[in-house]
Design an enzyme around this catalytic site. Structure first.
Site, PDB file in Angstrom:
ATOM      1  CB  SER A  88      46.401 -42.546   5.341  1.00 46.91           C
ATOM      2  OG  SER A  88      45.703 -41.340   5.211  1.00 46.91           O
ATOM      3  CD  GLN A 242      41.023 -42.889   6.584  1.00 47.93           C
ATOM      4  OE1 GLN A 242      41.472 -41.921   5.991  1.00 47.93           O
ATOM      5  NE2 GLN A 242      41.343 -44.129   6.272  1.00 47.93           N
TER       6      GLN A 242
END
Length: 291
Positions: A88, A242
């Site tokens: 992340s 993302q």
């Protein structure tokens, strides 16, 4: 034989992380000072002294984890590994470590990312939860029925889901009915890696357009593809992607031996990724960076 630096995401933070490095290592101190200058405030004071509630705010914790991770790397004097990856927000740290981003730009982007994520979803409207004990395909099937998003495929039998609160609660209940060992909310202030973050994705696309990226000096393994990615524009697109799609960490680690990678070296606070590696791919050696 080859190694890869892996960089953690949100949840690895703790008040006081990096303080010893700041006090005893000029290279590490320079990282924290550069982040403070880039943000126009003493984020380092929050990192070292808290309070924890302030550090945990999304807009603070993201640049804080990046700063601490890069400070650790600089303090170690370790040579850059041939590959880098991040979970992340750790992707920004990985790109910074590989020379694609400056520390200051990484800090500003992560501050913008945190603010955009908070703004994209009203407080309390979304929820992020972890499902333990179910295969990823089972969780995906449940999510397809409840219209929930898979946020993180972390390791076998550990999947994070995210989305509107009522949807996530219904998905947790369905997961328990399907035999999940546990299904519990995570202490995050925003729903992550889900369609509720479309506004944040739009904001990050604009922010990334104004930042100069260099070609990474190490091969970057992307959360989007779980595979190497070298083109700078493709990397920028993946960072936007993302925001609204899941982190493919299990697949990323599973693919490492095919690239000749034999060990993962976690750089940053905590040891979450070091714990995940043997559960995903026992043939890899997993360790923390020695400082």
């Amino acid at each position: 034989m080859s190694s890869i630096f892996v960089f953690p995401g949100q949840g690895s933070q703790s008040v006081g992380m990096g303080r010893d490095l700041y006090e005893n290592c000029a290279a590490a101190r320079a990282v924290f000072d550069e982040v403070d200058d880039a943000l126009g405030e003493k984020l380092s004071d929050i990192i070292f002294d808290g309070p924890a509630e302030t550090l945990m705010l999304t807009a603070n914790v993201q640049p804080a984890i990046m700063a601490t991770s890069i400070a650790m790397l600089r303090a170690s004097n370790a040579e850059l590994t041939p590959y880098v990856a991040g979970h992340s927000l750790g992707e920004y740290t990985a790109l910074c470590a590989a020379g694609a981003l400056s520390v200051g730009d990484a800090a500003r982007l992560l501050r913008a990312r945190g603010n955009a994520m908070q703004a994209a979803a009203p407080v309390g409207a979304g929820l992020t939860a972890v499902i333990l004990g179910l295969d990823i395909d089972v969780v995906r099937d449940i999510c397809a029925k409840t219209d929930c998003d898979v946020a993180n495929d972390n390791c076998p039998a550990q999947v994070v889901i995210s989305g509107p609160r009522t949807v996530v609660e219904a998905t947790m209940a369905a997961a328990k009915d399907a035999g999940a060992k546990r299904a519990m909310p995570l202490a995050l202030s925003v729903p992550v890696h889900c369609r509720m973050q479309q506004g944040a994705a739009d904001a990050m696309r604009a922010a990334l357009e104004n930042v100069t990226f260099n070609t990474p000096r190490a091969t970057f393994i992307s959360n989007k593809t779980a595979a190497p990615m070298t083109d700078v524009n493709e990397i920028k697109d993946a960072l936007v992607y993302q925001m609204t799609h899941g982190v493919r960490w299990r697949e990323s680690v599973l693919g490492m031996p095919q690239l000749g990678i034999t060990e993962t070296i976690e750089v940053g606070p905590g040891a979450v990724l070091t714990g995940l590696t043997p559960r995903i791919c026992p043939e890899l050696t997993a360790k923390k960076l020695e400082i």
